[in-house]
Design an enzyme around this catalytic site. Sequence first.
Site, PDB file in Angstrom:
ATOM      1  N   CYS A 106       0.891  -1.156   0.000  1.00 26.40           N
ATOM      2  CA  CYS A 106       0.000   0.000   0.000  1.00 26.40           C
ATOM      3  C   CYS A 106       0.934   1.212   0.000  1.00 26.40           C
ATOM      4  O   CYS A 106       1.971   1.192   0.668  1.00 26.40           O
ATOM      5  CB  CYS A 106      -0.862  -0.017   1.258  1.00 26.40           C
ATOM      6  N   ASN A 210      -9.715   3.373   3.059  1.00 27.53           N
ATOM      7  CA  ASN A 210      -9.086   4.706   3.099  1.00 27.53           C
ATOM      8  C   ASN A 210      -8.351   5.067   1.812  1.00 27.53           C
ATOM      9  O   ASN A 210      -7.625   6.054   1.768  1.00 27.53           O
ATOM     10  CB  ASN A 210      -8.151   4.820   4.318  1.00 27.53           C
ATOM     11  N   PHE A 212      -7.799   6.508  -1.964  1.00 28.65           N
ATOM     12  CA  PHE A 212      -8.392   7.671  -2.617  1.00 28.65           C
ATOM     13  C   PHE A 212      -7.548   8.148  -3.789  1.00 28.65           C
ATOM     14  O   PHE A 212      -6.372   7.785  -3.909  1.00 28.65           O
ATOM     15  CB  PHE A 212      -8.559   8.827  -1.612  1.00 28.65           C
ATOM     16  N   HIS A 411       3.431   7.609   8.237  1.00 28.79           N
ATOM     17  CA  HIS A 411       2.751   7.344   6.956  1.00 28.79           C
ATOM     18  C   HIS A 411       1.409   8.047   6.804  1.00 28.79           C
ATOM     19  O   HIS A 411       0.814   8.016   5.738  1.00 28.79           O
ATOM     20  CB  HIS A 411       2.583   5.844   6.734  1.00 28.79           C
ATOM     21  N   GLY A 414      -3.534   8.705  10.989  1.00 23.20           N
ATOM     22  CA  GLY A 414      -3.982   7.725  11.987  1.00 23.20           C
ATOM     23  C   GLY A 414      -5.399   8.058  12.430  1.00 23.20           C
ATOM     24  O   GLY A 414      -5.757   9.227  12.601  1.00 23.20           O
ATOM     25  N   LYS A 487     -13.388   8.412  -4.025  1.00 21.60           N
ATOM     26  CA  LYS A 487     -13.167   7.297  -3.089  1.00 21.60           C
ATOM     27  C   LYS A 487     -14.080   6.127  -3.438  1.00 21.60           C
ATOM     28  O   LYS A 487     -15.118   6.314  -4.047  1.00 21.60           O
ATOM     29  CB  LYS A 487     -13.509   7.739  -1.657  1.00 21.60           C
TER      30      LYS A 487
END
Lengths: 488, 193
Positions: A106, A210, A212, A411, A414, A487
């Site tokens: 990812c 998550n 996008f 990254h 969160g 999304k």
Amino acid sequence: MTASAGFAGPLERVDETLWRIPRRYKAGMHVDGLIYADDALIAGVRDDQAAEQVANVACLPGIQVASLAMPDIHWGYGFCIGGVCATDPAQGGVISPGGVGYDINCGVRLLRSNLSWDELRPHLPRLVDTLFARIPAGVGRSGPFQFSGQELRRLLAEGVPFLQRRGLATAADLEHTEAGGCLAGADPAALSARALERGVGQCGTLGAGNHFLELQVVDRVVDAAAARTFGLREGGVCVMIHSGSRGLGYQVCDDALKALQGVPAKYRIDLPDRQLACAPAESSEGAHYIAAMRAAANFAWCNRQLLMWQAREVIAEVLGRPWETLQLELVYDVAHNIAKLEQHLVEGQRKPLWVHRKGATRAFPAGHPELPAAYQACGQPVLIPGDMGRASWVLVGEPGAMERSFGTTCHGAGRTMSRTAAVKHARGRRIDCELEQAGVVARSTSARGLAEEQPDAYKDVDLVVDVVERAGLSRRVARMRPVGVIKG
Amino acid sequence: MAIEDTLGSLPEFVDVVVDGDGDGDGRTLYRLDAWAARRARRTPTGAARLLLRSLAMPYELFEHTADLGLRVRAPSLERLCAEGARGLTSVLVVAPEAVLGRETRCLALANDDAAELWREWLAELAFLFAARGFVVASCSVAIRAGRLDAEVCGESFDERRHGRAHEVKAVTYHALRVVEDAEGWLGEAILDI
């Protein structure tokens, strides 16, 4: 272990951005746990079991220096999200699928353009609608790029160079992708038939959760010289893409976790949590996972490349100019769920280590041999997605990352809210309308998905980025403001 | 309301009407099977409404930081798996009640560990959806000596009728749990979204 149980173990302050779980905390820890956080973020770390997971990872054979976690740490499977672990294969060091995660490779890529926000603004609604119509997003969607079984195997083995030979990537795209978009040693034969079945038709699709594609405007330049090197200017339009290896990668991880269940016992590895399933990196079981993981990583780079290719075509069509004229060039593509064999200095000795980054981004500084020529004097662009209402960041790798975190930084923002809590929080509201009022045109295949991913569900990414800068792991280059979001 | 008064005999299904649940009409109908009714009889009156609601829907979703947890209670391991399938469908699609049993598929799995079998079963159904676009309406499950045989009824996913909800990347080993207690079987799994 339940979600509501907090961490009651020791967290000793090392300095203003670093906290230690001492090796004495738990029998079996070979090294300390170290968590990067400031006073505000460390309070949240105590709320769940992520810190316990940092301590558990410290028990893995061959681990070097410390079990690390970045400030966007949260509870994961085996390893916490935001975790970094380097193991030495010469000391029986292990490879662990849990240290990579389900979504192998990812990652994030960023394109810049020569468009200004003023030029884009009149086209924005139509552009977002066209991107949404053309780029497959959401659960299980397949894409316009269909590969035969044989072609898929070549794509898995060869990565983005395979796409370049088909006219779907440029030399510059490869140059600006981590590892050139291909990890050597990938073996498609190490993948199950199920993994291949899940991958067919999904290369070039965004997925859900998550992930996008965002149109962004450079909101603020903090480091003018680095921004110039990356081709970023205030008010300039960019495209950020966040996706991974789709169903193929999930299945590779699932297969590996199952296959490795009895393996720690075989090698007399005592694990505090069975989700840390692992194998010595140089064992046959370890080699099999590494070969499959590398193939899934190559698939993920191809996926983001094809997403970018589609975005270029749509933007060119809507703006009425070729993408080359719009200078839609790739700034960089970097993974944040991966394990790689890298050279690092430990106690004065340079040696190859298996660096696991699970929700953590490589952040190599200036002069690192793995960086493209254009970034040699500056350092690696680090891409940190935030949330769809506030901001994302472009950082640059600092020498401190090599000294303190195996060339790694945070990254993302969160989550602060679970998915169910976010949906409750959105009851009676229209998240898309709220975003539109805030200047963000958002399109999603699912209203629920948009509610789950609403800005309030995430920490403020500015706070996370501030910690990694103060810790010397990476420094801020430019803040990116979202203006259009698609999304799944 | 006194549940003891409402539940007399224990036929296959018992309809229970509860007043004052705040839904506007003052009445809610819960259909319980014999096992659920037995549980209800042992419950203090004050908790009756919440308990009935949970019994009428044997699966529930619970919170996990970035993902979703699936929790199922059932009188047997077979029912646990069957209700787990329904629960999973409710995670995958917006309108699980719109999924029709037009097609039947047979599945077989084997694992001596009940928790592992539960995880593999859910993972199998998630794979059927992700790779083959098959969404489950109901199923009948038989388990004997660690071997699960199931007839799964469902249909091809239809975006217009079913609606996309979540992409389940995997059914994880995290907090994986199957236990049998005095009230039956409890199964929990965290779904990576």
